[in-house]
Design a protein around this motif. Structure first.
Motif, mmCIF file in Angstrom:
data_model
loop_
_atom_site.group_PDB
_atom_site.id
_atom_site.type_symbol
_atom_site.label_atom_id
_atom_site.label_comp_id
_atom_site.label_asym_id
_atom_site.label_seq_id
_atom_site.Cartn_x
_atom_site.Cartn_y
_atom_site.Cartn_z
ATOM 1 N N SER A 193 85.765 65.997 -25.871
ATOM 2 C CA SER A 193 86.945 65.676 -26.318
ATOM 3 C C SER A 193 86.884 65.139 -27.772
ATOM 4 C CB SER A 193 87.982 64.863 -25.408
ATOM 5 O OG SER A 193 87.126 63.865 -25.183
ATOM 6 N N SER A 194 87.904 65.202 -28.567
ATOM 7 C CA SER A 194 87.814 64.526 -29.770
ATOM 8 C C SER A 194 87.984 62.947 -29.619
ATOM 9 C CB SER A 194 89.105 64.966 -30.768
ATOM 10 O OG SER A 194 89.070 66.261 -31.099
ATOM 11 N N TRP A 195 88.764 62.359 -28.516
ATOM 12 C CA TRP A 195 89.116 61.061 -28.141
ATOM 13 C C TRP A 195 87.647 60.501 -28.127
ATOM 14 C CZ3 TRP A 195 91.463 57.100 -29.249
ATOM 15 C CH2 TRP A 195 91.041 55.768 -28.234
ATOM 16 N N TRP A 196 86.604 61.228 -27.456
ATOM 17 C CA TRP A 196 85.334 60.507 -27.029
ATOM 18 C C TRP A 196 84.617 60.343 -28.530
ATOM 19 C CZ3 TRP A 196 80.586 61.905 -28.356
ATOM 20 C CH2 TRP A 196 79.439 61.112 -27.604
ATOM 21 N N LEU A 197 84.536 61.504 -29.233
ATOM 22 C CA LEU A 197 83.716 61.194 -30.641
ATOM 23 C C LEU A 197 84.650 59.885 -31.388
ATOM 24 C CD1 LEU A 197 81.762 62.194 -32.605
ATOM 25 C CD2 LEU A 197 83.155 63.698 -33.585
ATOM 26 N N MET A 198 85.957 60.023 -31.410
ATOM 27 C CA MET A 198 86.523 59.072 -32.095
ATOM 28 C C MET A 198 86.334 57.513 -31.645
ATOM 29 S SD MET A 198 90.801 58.541 -32.950
ATOM 30 C CE MET A 198 90.508 60.339 -33.686
ATOM 31 N N SER A 199 86.203 57.463 -30.151
ATOM 32 C CA SER A 199 85.858 56.159 -29.716
ATOM 33 C C SER A 199 84.441 55.799 -29.850
ATOM 34 C CB SER A 199 86.264 56.105 -28.190
ATOM 35 O OG SER A 199 85.193 56.903 -27.519
ATOM 36 N N ARG A 200 83.628 56.454 -30.239
ATOM 37 C CA ARG A 200 82.370 56.128 -30.413
ATOM 38 C C ARG A 200 82.071 55.205 -31.496
ATOM 39 N NH1 ARG A 200 80.612 55.904 -26.010
ATOM 40 N NH2 ARG A 200 82.866 56.011 -25.577
ATOM 41 N N PHE A 201 82.908 55.316 -32.473
ATOM 42 C CA PHE A 201 82.857 54.415 -33.710
ATOM 43 C C PHE A 201 83.763 52.956 -33.555
ATOM 44 C CE2 PHE A 201 82.154 58.852 -34.732
ATOM 45 C CZ PHE A 201 80.894 58.655 -35.653
ATOM 46 N N SER A 202 84.139 52.931 -32.294
ATOM 47 C CA SER A 202 84.580 51.563 -32.177
ATOM 48 C C SER A 202 83.589 50.561 -32.204
ATOM 49 C CB SER A 202 85.486 51.443 -31.000
ATOM 50 O OG SER A 202 85.729 50.251 -30.324
ATOM 51 N N MET A 203 84.047 49.445 -32.412
ATOM 52 C CA MET A 203 82.869 48.110 -32.498
ATOM 53 C C MET A 203 82.772 47.690 -31.049
ATOM 54 S SD MET A 203 83.514 46.437 -36.343
ATOM 55 C CE MET A 203 85.538 45.916 -35.867
ATOM 56 N N LEU A 204 83.654 48.107 -30.263
ATOM 57 C CA LEU A 204 83.362 47.537 -29.002
ATOM 58 C C LEU A 204 82.381 48.541 -27.942
ATOM 59 C CD1 LEU A 204 87.358 47.091 -28.183
ATOM 60 C CD2 LEU A 204 85.478 45.170 -28.737
ATOM 61 N N GLN A 205 82.040 49.686 -28.724
ATOM 62 C CA GLN A 205 81.115 50.478 -27.840
ATOM 63 C C GLN A 205 79.717 50.121 -28.242
ATOM 64 O OE1 GLN A 205 81.904 52.692 -25.737
ATOM 65 N NE2 GLN A 205 84.212 52.715 -25.849
ATOM 66 N N SER A 206 78.735 49.963 -27.154
ATOM 67 C CA SER A 206 77.538 49.714 -27.361
ATOM 68 C C SER A 206 76.595 50.772 -26.839
ATOM 69 C CB SER A 206 77.053 48.241 -26.634
ATOM 70 O OG SER A 206 77.321 48.420 -25.336
ATOM 71 N N SER A 207 77.140 51.539 -25.955
ATOM 72 C CA SER A 207 76.471 52.635 -25.484
ATOM 73 C C SER A 207 77.165 54.136 -25.459
ATOM 74 C CB SER A 207 75.997 52.416 -23.982
ATOM 75 O OG SER A 207 75.413 53.430 -23.204
ATOM 76 N N ASP A 208 76.383 54.934 -25.695
ATOM 77 C CA ASP A 208 77.091 56.189 -26.070
ATOM 78 C C ASP A 208 76.760 57.161 -24.924
ATOM 79 O OD1 ASP A 208 78.236 56.014 -28.706
ATOM 80 O OD2 ASP A 208 76.384 55.749 -29.378
#
Length: 243
Positions: A193-208
């Motif tokens: 989903s596009s949302w997954w890719l977009m959420s990866r660039f959040s500073m809150l994400q540490s693991s992909d």
């Protein structure tokens, strides 16, 4: 006093608004760049994450069998019953192991150590009653290009059109260190989903990427150590080439 309090609140709201705009802007720019990134074809490396496209592998009669938590690619020689051989012992009469050289030559490369920033192991308590009360999660933190590559592969395979009545297939990856497969996680539909890719660039994400459950600690640590060694070799090779 009230005027001063109102001014303080107003300033705080402005600061929060600016930070929120910067945060959303960073996510938007990251998504825009990654979704339009031109991606060349990759070749296998010391630490490689291969795709295992279910439809193409089904045509080859290839499948992944996992025994003692270690995956292996086998060719199905004849039809079997309703049992799930990937969860049990390998049946030599129904399956033939595919030579690892052919596996490496055939499967598409999704990621290598160049597209991964960090790999680490997390220990978690098991939620169900098992002989072992814990399991391990291998985390992969990807680069921007790595996220784009995984997302594009998931869009091509997980989100591909299925004919009416066609059963859904598990789309897997095959993680190898050198010529040894160590894990074969199923790709979650969310990754396409596009949302997954977009959420990866959040500073809150540490693991992909999270690979779990792994009950053998040695396997989890071998994957993490294999990445570290592959990264060091790649850096040494790059430094030598720059001389």
């Amino acid at each position: 006093m009230r005027t001063g309090q109102r001014s303080t609140v107003r300033i705080a709201l402005i600061v929060v608004g600016v930070l929120l705009l910067l945060y959303l802007g960073n996510i938007g720019v990251g998504y825009f760049q990654a979704s339009r990134m031109q991606l060349s074809r990759l070749t296998p490396s010391q630490f490689t994450v291969f795709g295992f496209p279910a439809r193409a592998m089904e045509e080859r009669r290839w499948k992944i069998i996992i025994t003692h938590e270690v995956p292996k690619v086998v060719e199905q020689l004849r039809e079997v019953g309703l049992e799930r051989p990937e969860l049990g012992a390998e049946d030599q009469q129904n399956f033939k192991r595919v030579p690892i050289e052919e596996v490496i030559r055939t499967l598409p490369v999704v990621l290598t150590e160049q597209h991964i920033e960090k790999v680490w192991v997390e220990e978690r308590a098991a939620e169900t009653l098992r002989a072992q009360g814990k399991f391990y999660v291998v985390h992969l933190r990807l680069t921007s290009e790595g996220r784009a590559r995984l997302w594009n592969y998931a869009r091509e395979q997980v989100a591909q059109f299925r004919a009416l009545g066609e059963k859904p297939r598990d789309e897997r990856l095959l993680l190898m260190v050198g010529e040894q497969p160590w894990a074969s996680p199923i790709i979650s539909p969310e990754v396409s989903s596009s949302w997954w890719l977009m959420s990866r660039f959040s500073m809150l994400q540490s693991s992909d990427v999270q690979i779990f459950p792994i009950y053998d600690e040695e396997i989890a640590n071998t994957i993490a150590q294999g990445f570290d060694e592959a990264k060091q070799k790649a850096l040494a090779k790059a430094a030598e080439g720059a001389r």
